[in-house]
Design an enzyme around this catalytic site. Structure first.
Site, PDB file in Angstrom:
ATOM      1  N   SER A  96       0.835  -1.191   0.000  1.00 43.24           N
ATOM      2  CA  SER A  96       0.000   0.000   0.000  1.00 43.24           C
ATOM      3  C   SER A  96       0.881   1.257   0.000  1.00 43.24           C
ATOM      4  CB  SER A  96      -0.973  -0.039   1.179  1.00 43.24           C
ATOM      5  OG  SER A  96      -2.027   0.878   1.027  1.00 43.24           O
ATOM      6  N   MET A  97       0.778   2.117   1.001  1.00 42.39           N
ATOM      7  CA  MET A  97       1.652   3.286   1.066  1.00 42.39           C
ATOM      8  C   MET A  97       3.115   2.865   0.991  1.00 42.39           C
ATOM      9  SD  MET A  97       2.110   6.257   4.008  1.00 42.39           S
ATOM     10  CE  MET A  97       3.237   5.335   5.063  1.00 42.39           C
TER      11      MET A  97
END
Length: 257
Positions: A96-97
């Site tokens: 994700s991030m």
């Protein structure tokens, strides 16, 4: 602008040291995540690989430090923190991030003449693919609703108001970093890129994930797993197997006698 000193012991967590391993895996957490999320990965891959997990400021034992709400700034600091950990080939894994942070750190390493043997980007659309998202502008209840939908935060935390108050500032900062991130035009790495994604991820479509192929001049492949944004929890054996294969491929072949 004066450089801020970076203490690599704060950033880099080596839960299961493997000093004799021929390769190192560096793991980058998701928004609101911490280094301890990757403890099972370290347990599974040690001693074949030395697993390093990045701890961002503003959470757990770093909760009193200011959060970093900008991907570029975060990448610069992680890049500096990793300088002493490049004594063997490294593979990056970011979820994700963490996939964006890993991508930006890899770009900085390659500018220095070093770089990861492979970047594994998980659960994140390509850096050039944007959505108009504003989770970081929501009130606390709105952020908690997002966390419940993504199922990425321990349910014990979501049900404990005191713990929530402690972690929400870091989560909000992380979402601000992700939602305001814009990659440079043509940004790419030279290393091979593997993308992993859940087939039912509401935040990353297969089309958005496949566009990572435009961000590497090296080889590209994509692996689709059953599940949503945090498919890697339910599909842990398959993810570990894939990572083990990439780590093995990163080890230089021994010269024949």
């Amino acid at each position: 602008m004066a450089e801020i000193p970076v203490d690599d012991t704060l950033w880099c967590r080596n839960f299961r040291p493997a000093p004799d391993a021929p390769v190192r895996l560096v793991c980058f957490p998701h928004a609101g995540g911490s280094a301890s999320f990757y403890l099972p990965v370290a347990s599974a891959l040690t001693p074949d690989a030395d697993v390093l997990a990045i701890q961002y400021p503003g959470r757990q034992d770093r909760r009193r430090e200011p959060c970093v709400d900008d991907i570029a700034t975060l990448a610069e600091q992680v890049h500096t923190a990793l300088a002493g950990w490049l004594d063997r080939p490294v593979v990056f894994f970011g979820h994700s991030m963490g996939a964006l942070v890993a991508f930006e750190v890899a770009r900085r390493m390659e500018r220095d003449g070093q770089g990861p043997a492979r970047l594994v980007a998980s659960g994140r659309r390509a850096p050039s693919r944007y959505r108009d998202e504003n989770v970081h502008r929501r009130d606390d209840d709105g952020i908690v609703a997002e966390l419940r939908e993504m199922s990425g935060t321990d349910t014990r935390v979501l049900g404990d108001e005191e713990m929530l108050r402690m972690v929400l500032p870091a989560i909000r900062a992380d979402y601000r970093a992700v939602e305001t991130y814009r990659s440079e035009p043509g940004a790419a790495v030279r290393c091979p890129v593997t993308v992993m994604v859940g087939d039912d991820d509401p935040r990353t479509s297969l089309d958005e994930a496949e566009d990572w192929k435009g961000h590497t001049t090296g080889a590209f492949d994509m692996q689709v797993h059953p599940g949503g944004h945090f498919y890697l929890s339910s599909q842990a054996p398959a993810v570990i197997k894939a990572l083990r294969g990439h780590l093995l491929a990163a080890v230089p072949a021994s010269p024949r006698g």
